[in-house]
Scaffold this active site. Sequence first.
Site, PDB file in Angstrom:
ATOM      1  N   ILE A 148      -0.214   1.371   2.923  1.00  0.00           N
ATOM      2  CA  ILE A 148       0.203   0.160   2.225  1.00  0.00           C
ATOM      3  C   ILE A 148       1.201   0.495   1.124  1.00  0.00           C
ATOM      4  CG2 ILE A 148      -0.597  -1.700   0.723  1.00  0.00           C
ATOM      5  CD1 ILE A 148      -3.179  -1.756   2.341  1.00  0.00           C
ATOM      6  N   CYS A 149       2.403  -0.093   1.215  1.00  0.00           N
ATOM      7  CA  CYS A 149       3.468   0.078   0.223  1.00  0.00           C
ATOM      8  C   CYS A 149       3.760   1.574   0.026  1.00  0.00           C
ATOM      9  CB  CYS A 149       3.094  -0.626  -1.087  1.00  0.00           C
ATOM     10  SG  CYS A 149       4.464  -0.736  -2.268  1.00  0.00           S
ATOM     11  N   GLN A 150       3.621   2.091  -1.185  1.00  0.00           N
ATOM     12  CA  GLN A 150       3.833   3.520  -1.407  1.00  0.00           C
ATOM     13  C   GLN A 150       2.901   4.345  -0.525  1.00  0.00           C
ATOM     14  OE1 GLN A 150       2.349   5.128  -5.084  1.00  0.00           O
ATOM     15  NE2 GLN A 150       4.102   6.500  -5.320  1.00  0.00           N
ATOM     16  N   GLY A 152       2.155   3.620   2.400  1.00  0.00           N
ATOM     17  CA  GLY A 152       2.813   3.693   3.693  1.00  0.00           C
ATOM     18  C   GLY A 152       3.803   4.839   3.756  1.00  0.00           C
TER      19      GLY A 152
END
Length: 355
Positions: A148-150, A152
Site C-alpha cells: 500500500i502506497c510506500q 507498494g
Amino acid sequence: MFPIDIRPDKLTQEMLDYSRKLGQGMENLLNAEAIDTGVSPKQAVYSEDKLVLYRYDRPEGAPEAQPVPLLIVYALVNRPYMTDIQEDRSTIKGLLATGQDVYLIDWGYPDQADRALTLDDYINGYIDRCVDYLREAHGVDKVNLLGICQGGAFSLMYSALHPDKVRNLVTMVTPVDFKTPDNLLSAWVQNVDIDLAVDTMGNIPGELLNWTFLSLKPFSLTGQKYVNMVDLLDDPDKVKNFLRMEKWIFDSPDQAGETFRQFIKDFYQNNGFLNGGVVLGGQEVDLKDITCPVLNIFALQDHLVPPDASRALKGLTSSPDYTELAFPGGHIGIYVSGKAQKEVTPAIGKWLNER
C-alpha cells in the site's frame, strides 16, 4: 434595489438551524466515546524491534482460508489501521470475506534508536523475515504480497530481489514514476536538502510530514473540511467517523532518518524505478526481475500518487500476467469509501483466488 435577494425569514431559520447544530455538536463531541480504530480481531504472531506482524481472525461464516497467506505491507508514514478503520469500511474485512488469510506488518513508532535503519534493513531484513515466518508457518514456498502506497514500493523492491518467495503481487496507490508532471509532492521535494534535514534532526518528525501533506491541498484539507463539519455535528455517527479520520491523519510516526534519506534521494529525486541505481544489500533493484502475476490498483482522483505515477508500472516487470484496476476516487477513498468496499476488495480477492 439591493443586488442580493435576502429574505429575513429564511436568514433567521438558517441561523437557528446553525445554532442548533452547533449546540447538538458540542453535546455529541462531549459525549463521544473513545474513538475506536482497527476494529477486526487480530493476533500478534511475530515481533522484532518496533515491528509487529499480525494475523487477522477469520470471521464466522467466512469461506475457508486460502492456502497461500496474504501479507499486507503498509507505508511507514501513516498507521495501518486505515485498512480497518470501522466495521462497515474495512479493507481487511473485505479481504477476509473472500477467503484470504490476512497478515499485516505494523511498523510501530521509530525512535532515535532506529535512526540508522536503511532501506536494506526494511526490505531484506524485516519484510524478508516476515515472509520467511509465513512460509514456514503455512508450509508454502511463496506468499502473496499486497503493498500500500510506500509499502507498494517496498513490495516491488522485495519482489524484484526475492522473486522465488512471491506468488502474486498486488500494489495499491503505489508510486512507480515519481516525476509525473502532476505530482505535487514530488515537485515540492526536488529542492529539499534531505542531507541537511536528516543530519540535523536524525529522524524526520511525523508532524512535519503531516503538514507537508496538508499543504498540498491547503484549502480543502485545512479549511473547508472544518467548515463542512458543521453539517455533521448533529449526527453522532458522522461525528465519530469524522474523528476517526482526524485521528488517523495526525497519527504519523517519525521516520527513521537513513531510510528517509535514501527513499527521497533514490525515488523522489532520482526516480529509481525508471532510471535504476537503487542498490540494496549490494544488489541493484530491477523490476524486470519480477515474474509473478501483478495487480496494479490506483485511484483516479489521487493527489498524492497521481494515476500516471502508478500506471508507469505497466511494461516494467517481466510478468506475463499484468492487470490494472482504476478506482474512481482518491488516495484514502480507495480504502474507506462505500464504493471501495463493493468493488476494490472483492476484485482483489477474486484476482488472488484465480491464481
